[in-house]
Write a protein that holds these residues in place. Structure first.
Motif, short mmCIF file in Angstrom:
data_model
loop_
_atom_site.label_atom_id
_atom_site.label_comp_id
_atom_site.label_asym_id
_atom_site.label_seq_id
_atom_site.Cartn_x
_atom_site.Cartn_y
_atom_site.Cartn_z
N UNK A 270 -72.96 -38.73 -41.30
CA UNK A 270 -72.75 -39.82 -42.25
C UNK A 270 -71.51 -39.58 -43.10
N UNK A 271 -71.18 -38.31 -43.38
CA UNK A 271 -70.02 -37.99 -44.19
C UNK A 271 -68.70 -38.28 -43.48
N UNK A 272 -68.75 -38.42 -42.17
CA UNK A 272 -67.54 -38.70 -41.40
C UNK A 272 -67.22 -40.20 -41.36
N UNK A 273 -68.01 -40.99 -42.11
CA UNK A 273 -67.82 -42.44 -42.14
C UNK A 273 -67.84 -42.91 -43.59
N UNK A 274 -67.25 -44.06 -43.85
CA UNK A 274 -67.23 -44.62 -45.20
C UNK A 274 -68.57 -45.27 -45.53
N UNK A 278 -72.19 -47.24 -42.42
CA UNK A 278 -71.28 -47.41 -41.27
C UNK A 278 -71.55 -46.38 -40.18
N UNK A 279 -72.07 -45.20 -40.54
CA UNK A 279 -72.40 -44.20 -39.51
C UNK A 279 -73.50 -44.70 -38.59
N UNK A 280 -74.37 -45.56 -39.10
CA UNK A 280 -75.45 -46.11 -38.28
C UNK A 280 -74.94 -47.10 -37.24
N UNK A 281 -73.87 -47.77 -37.59
CA UNK A 281 -73.36 -48.84 -36.73
C UNK A 281 -72.20 -48.37 -35.86
N UNK A 282 -71.78 -47.11 -36.03
CA UNK A 282 -70.62 -46.61 -35.29
C UNK A 282 -70.98 -46.46 -33.80
#
Length: 282
Positions: A270-274, A278-282
């Motif tokens: 999750x920290x690699x995304x804003x 957004x980490x869930x939808x990547x």
């Protein structure tokens, strides 16, 4: 399918991701913006549901309005069942402002001015055989106090998400079977927290320390888990994601350390995304 009840305050977050914090009277262009429901329990519930569990959220929503409608629509889309526990028609969802920096992996939060809802509904039906685990997060303390007997009678594990220490933190800690706290929860360090847990008969706990990883204690055994090696973009909500992921993995495996490792990896992702989603939808 695992079932969990998350009890805690919900807010509406106005978020901005920037490269660096501006100085006094300064301006900076955002790398990303959002207006999104937030709160420790809410984010954990969304994470739990995203991973395939059945998540319920007990929280104060208050009077009808666009902020409440936005929250309900968002959580409906994320498959989180919401239960309004506030009996005060004048209560309004708090508005929180969050600015995160990509360069430092740090954030600044301005919490809403609203106090917690003090007039709460009796919802003992939420704390029963229909859930396998309960998470509390030091908020909705009036609801928790009113349902203390039901929580103590609950036969599943109660997980505490402990951020910073508060005047009422000891009351929440006494209810917990598994406290997972941040390092600022006990500024005197892990040994002091270990002693605190030992005095309360708590044999299973963990302390998250950001880039320093996780310290854990499990019925006489102890160890450390290093932080994931990821390129940090935004740490907003990482602790909430950690707790939601832990609850899901713990119910799936029954292994405390295995669940901590899984939660650690997912929080790192999750920290690699804003932002928080957004980490869930990547």
């Amino acid at each position: 399918m695992s079932r969990a009840l998350f009890i805690g305050r919900s807010v509406l977050d106005v978020t901005a991701l920037v490269e660096d914090f501006p100085g006094p009277d300064g301006k900076v262009r955002a790398l990303a913006n959002d207006v999104i429901p937030g709160g420790s329990a809410l984010n954990a519930a969304v994470t739990f549901a995203h991973l395939g569990g059945t998540a319920s959220l007990a929280t104060s929503l208050g009077a009808p309005g666009p902020m409440k409608e936005l929250l309900l629509q968002d959580l409906g889309a994320r498959k989180v069942a919401v239960h309004d526990i506030c009996d005060d028609p004048g209560y309004k969802l708090p508005l929180s402002t969050v600015v995160s920096t990509r360069s430092l992996g740090a954030r600044m939060i301005v919490n809403g001015a609203e106090e917690e809802c003090e007039t709460v509904l009796s919802r003992r039906d939420l704390i029963g055989e229909d859930v396998d685990l309960i998470q509390i997060d030091q908020y909705e303390r009036h609801f928790v106090a009113a349902h203390e007997d039901a929580l103590r009678a609950f036969t599943g594990p109660i997980v505490l998400d402990g951020g910073s220490w508060k005047d009422w933190s000891a009351d929440f800690l006494r209810l917990a079977d598994i406290p997972i706290v941040s390092e600022v929860f006990c500024p005197d360090g892990p040994r002091a927290f270990a002693n605190m847990c030992a005095e309360l008969g708590i044999s299973r706990w963990a302390m998250t320390r950001g880039r320093a990883g996780v310290i854990w204690h499990d019925q006489g055994s102890e160890g450390e888990i290093p932080a994931p090696d990821v390129e940090t973009v935004d740490t907003l909500g990482a602790g909430d994601v950690f707790h939601g992921a832990f609850c899901h993995a713990y119910l799936a495996s029954g292994s405390f350390v295995e669940a901590l490792n899984s939660a650690n990896e997912i929080a790192g992702t999750s920290c690699a995304h804003a932002g928080t989603r957004s980490w869930m939808d990547a």
